[in-house]
Write a protein that holds these residues in place. Structure first.
Motif, PDB file in Angstrom:
ATOM      1  N   LEU A 367     -16.361 -28.783  -8.092  1.00 43.19           N
ATOM      2  CA  LEU A 367     -16.420 -29.499  -6.821  1.00 43.19           C
ATOM      3  C   LEU A 367     -16.728 -30.982  -7.035  1.00 43.19           C
ATOM      4  O   LEU A 367     -16.032 -31.852  -6.498  1.00 43.19           O
ATOM      5  CB  LEU A 367     -17.480 -28.863  -5.915  1.00 43.19           C
ATOM      6  CG  LEU A 367     -17.711 -29.567  -4.560  1.00 43.19           C
ATOM      7  CD1 LEU A 367     -16.459 -29.476  -3.702  1.00 43.19           C
ATOM      8  CD2 LEU A 367     -18.900 -28.943  -3.836  1.00 43.19           C
ATOM      9  N   MET A 368     -17.742 -31.268  -7.827  1.00 41.83           N
ATOM     10  CA  MET A 368     -18.146 -32.657  -8.023  1.00 41.83           C
ATOM     11  C   MET A 368     -17.112 -33.442  -8.836  1.00 41.83           C
ATOM     12  O   MET A 368     -16.966 -34.650  -8.662  1.00 41.83           O
ATOM     13  CB  MET A 368     -19.506 -32.717  -8.717  1.00 41.83           C
ATOM     14  CG  MET A 368     -20.666 -32.245  -7.841  1.00 41.83           C
ATOM     15  SD  MET A 368     -20.772 -33.158  -6.285  1.00 41.83           S
ATOM     16  CE  MET A 368     -21.084 -34.814  -6.879  1.00 41.83           C
ATOM     17  N   GLN A 369     -16.371 -32.751  -9.713  1.00 38.00           N
ATOM     18  CA  GLN A 369     -15.329 -33.431 -10.467  1.00 38.00           C
ATOM     19  C   GLN A 369     -14.216 -33.929  -9.553  1.00 38.00           C
ATOM     20  O   GLN A 369     -13.477 -34.848  -9.909  1.00 38.00           O
ATOM     21  CB  GLN A 369     -14.740 -32.497 -11.528  1.00 38.00           C
ATOM     22  CG  GLN A 369     -15.635 -32.249 -12.721  1.00 38.00           C
ATOM     23  CD  GLN A 369     -15.852 -33.489 -13.550  1.00 38.00           C
ATOM     24  OE1 GLN A 369     -14.978 -34.337 -13.665  1.00 38.00           O
ATOM     25  NE2 GLN A 369     -17.028 -33.625 -14.124  1.00 38.00           N
ATOM     26  N   ASN A 370     -14.105 -33.330  -8.387  1.00 40.36           N
ATOM     27  CA  ASN A 370     -13.126 -33.798  -7.400  1.00 40.36           C
ATOM     28  C   ASN A 370     -13.753 -34.711  -6.351  1.00 40.36           C
ATOM     29  O   ASN A 370     -13.112 -35.644  -5.875  1.00 40.36           O
ATOM     30  CB  ASN A 370     -12.473 -32.600  -6.700  1.00 40.36           C
ATOM     31  CG  ASN A 370     -11.531 -31.832  -7.605  1.00 40.36           C
ATOM     32  OD1 ASN A 370     -10.371 -32.192  -7.759  1.00 40.36           O
ATOM     33  ND2 ASN A 370     -12.038 -30.771  -8.228  1.00 40.36           N
ATOM     34  N   VAL A 371     -15.014 -34.453  -6.019  1.00 40.46           N
ATOM     35  CA  VAL A 371     -15.679 -35.246  -4.991  1.00 40.46           C
ATOM     36  C   VAL A 371     -15.954 -36.667  -5.463  1.00 40.46           C
ATOM     37  O   VAL A 371     -15.738 -37.638  -4.726  1.00 40.46           O
ATOM     38  CB  VAL A 371     -16.994 -34.567  -4.545  1.00 40.46           C
ATOM     39  CG1 VAL A 371     -17.840 -35.516  -3.700  1.00 40.46           C
ATOM     40  CG2 VAL A 371     -16.688 -33.303  -3.770  1.00 40.46           C
ATOM     41  N   VAL A 372     -16.424 -36.822  -6.706  1.00 43.89           N
ATOM     42  CA  VAL A 372     -16.782 -38.153  -7.207  1.00 43.89           C
ATOM     43  C   VAL A 372     -15.583 -39.108  -7.213  1.00 43.89           C
ATOM     44  O   VAL A 372     -15.668 -40.226  -6.685  1.00 43.89           O
ATOM     45  CB  VAL A 372     -17.429 -38.046  -8.607  1.00 43.89           C
ATOM     46  CG1 VAL A 372     -17.586 -39.429  -9.234  1.00 43.89           C
ATOM     47  CG2 VAL A 372     -18.785 -37.371  -8.504  1.00 43.89           C
ATOM     48  N   PRO A 373     -14.423 -38.727  -7.787  1.00 42.26           N
ATOM     49  CA  PRO A 373     -13.261 -39.622  -7.688  1.00 42.26           C
ATOM     50  C   PRO A 373     -12.826 -39.857  -6.245  1.00 42.26           C
ATOM     51  O   PRO A 373     -12.353 -40.956  -5.913  1.00 42.26           O
ATOM     52  CB  PRO A 373     -12.170 -38.890  -8.479  1.00 42.26           C
ATOM     53  CG  PRO A 373     -12.907 -37.997  -9.403  1.00 42.26           C
ATOM     54  CD  PRO A 373     -14.121 -37.568  -8.640  1.00 42.26           C
ATOM     55  N   ALA A 374     -12.986 -38.829  -5.392  1.00 42.36           N
ATOM     56  CA  ALA A 374     -12.610 -38.993  -3.982  1.00 42.36           C
ATOM     57  C   ALA A 374     -13.481 -40.038  -3.300  1.00 42.36           C
ATOM     58  O   ALA A 374     -12.999 -40.823  -2.469  1.00 42.36           O
ATOM     59  CB  ALA A 374     -12.713 -37.658  -3.249  1.00 42.36           C
TER      60      ALA A 374
END
Length: 392
Positions: A367-374
């Motif tokens: 989840l965070m690997q996608n949230v941070v770039p987002a």
């Protein structure tokens, strides 16, 4: 007279590079330090050297891709916008650190630059599509390569690199002459020497791969804006990474601050080799790669390969239930243990479901690997789209 805004831009860029050095030294040399193969000071020095070599050679390909090719009009990189992009990269990475998840600096940097370019209507969709495609393909490659290694070669590698430390130092240094000479200590056995050399060499490879990919995350916006030339930008970034390696990285080296270094030493070496090789390959193509994501998927593939040794390939494919993947599956083979042929092992050796990788932790990482770039992408887009000072 030096432009004060340029000084601010350089300082922000070096701050990003400083944090890269702090966060990547642990995963690279944590296994070596944890096995007492090298000291923290030696690890920091090797990190600085090999990161710079990777950045100076292959890394400029990624700097060019992010600084000029991802946008159809490099003029969008004004000095002000470059500083803002670096700011969003730093803030997004801070969010990942707060949640204890190692964020992908490459994906975050691409996201911030893409947000700027999209707001200005200059995003090259073909280049962006190429980058995203490789982001999808590379973890799949890492998974299958690691699975094959885990199923067919892991036990042999485990016997080869097992670290059985003997008493006394690994090497003897004779300083009696004008030039010091180094020799293997009399109590050092061959397995210990091979294991030590291997784990240090893998750390150097990881540092090199980090340089090939991560240097662009710190300097690409400034190079794209022509505020800094390529060579001085790489030098400044390399210096900042080295400072980070000698300072804040000491804590990550103590705690092995990455999931990969909590694995058995052999598993850490396999995952690091597969991930680093893929990152270097992608960097040669100019693709900014996420080492963290490739490594995470490689860990799963390696564990799956170990867990399916008791069954043949057709049985594994046709099984109604997927064999569980565990850290114990990676550590199951003791040095010197002779394994029966694949498909003839006792099924009781398959780890229990309670030993599975924690699903909640895995979900949080993904989840965070996608949230941070987002966060970086959305923040950059909204700022450059609606803040008048940037003129979009």
């Amino acid at each position: 007279m030096v432009d004060p805004l340029l000084v601010v831009g350089v300082l922000v860029s070096m701050f990003v590079a400083y944090n890269i050095g702090g966060s990547t030294t642990g995963p690279a040399f944590g296994p070596a330090v944890g096995a007492d193969a090298i000291s923290k000071t030696a690890a920091a020095a090797l990190m600085g050297v090999f990161f710079f070599v990777g950045a100076w050679t292959i890394g400029r390909n990624v700097v060019t891709k992010l600084g000029t090719e991802l946008v159809t009009d490099p003029a969008v990189f004004t000095l002000e916008s470059s500083i803002a992009v670096l700011f969003f990269i730093g803030v997004a990475l801070l969010v990942g650190n707060v949640f204890g998840v190692p964020a992908s600096t490459s994906m975050t940097a691409v996201g911030a630059i893409a947000g700027l370019a999209f707001a200005g209507g200059v995003l090259d969709m073909a280049v962006m599509g190429e980058i995203v495609t490789w982001w999808i393909v590379s973890p799949i490659i890492g998974f299958w390569v690691s699975l094959i290694v885990g199923r067919y070669f892991y036990a042999r590698l485990n016997r080869l690199v097992a670290m059985e430390r003997s008493e006394g130092p690994l090497l003897d240094v004779d300083r009696s002459g004008l030039v010091p000479s180094v020799s293997v200590h009399r109590t050092t056995n061959r397995r210990e020497l091979v294991g030590t050399v291997t784990v240090v060499a893998i750390g150097c490879l990881m540092a090199f791969s980090s340089g090939t990919s991560n240097i662009a995350n710190a300097v690409a916006p400034l190079v794209g804006s022509d505020a800094l030339a390529m060579d001085p930008a790489i030098i400044l970034g390399g210096v900042a990474v080295t400072i980070g390696a000698f300072t804040i990285a000491r804590r990550t080296l103590e705690t092995m601050g990455s999931d990969i270094t909590e694995l058995p030493l052999t598993a850490a070496i396999v995952v690091a080799t597969v991930s680093s090789a893929l990152v270097v390959f992608l960097s040669a193509l100019g693709i900014p790669a996420s080492f963290v994501i490739i490594a995470t998927v490689s860990i799963i593939g390696l564990g799956w390969g170990r867990a399916t040794r008791p069954v043949t390939v057709p049985e594994a494919v046709s099984a109604e239930e997927t064999p569980p993947v565990t850290v114990d599956a990676l550590a199951a083979d003791e040095p010197g243990e002779e394994l029966p042929p694949i498909g003839e092992e006792d099924s009781e050796d398959i780890p229990e479901p309670g030993d599975l990788f924690n699903p909640a932790t895995t979900a949080r990482v993904v989840l965070m690997q996608n949230v941070v770039p987002a966060i970086a992408t959305l923040g950059a887009y909204l700022t450059f789209r609606f803040v008048p000072v940037f003129g979009f």
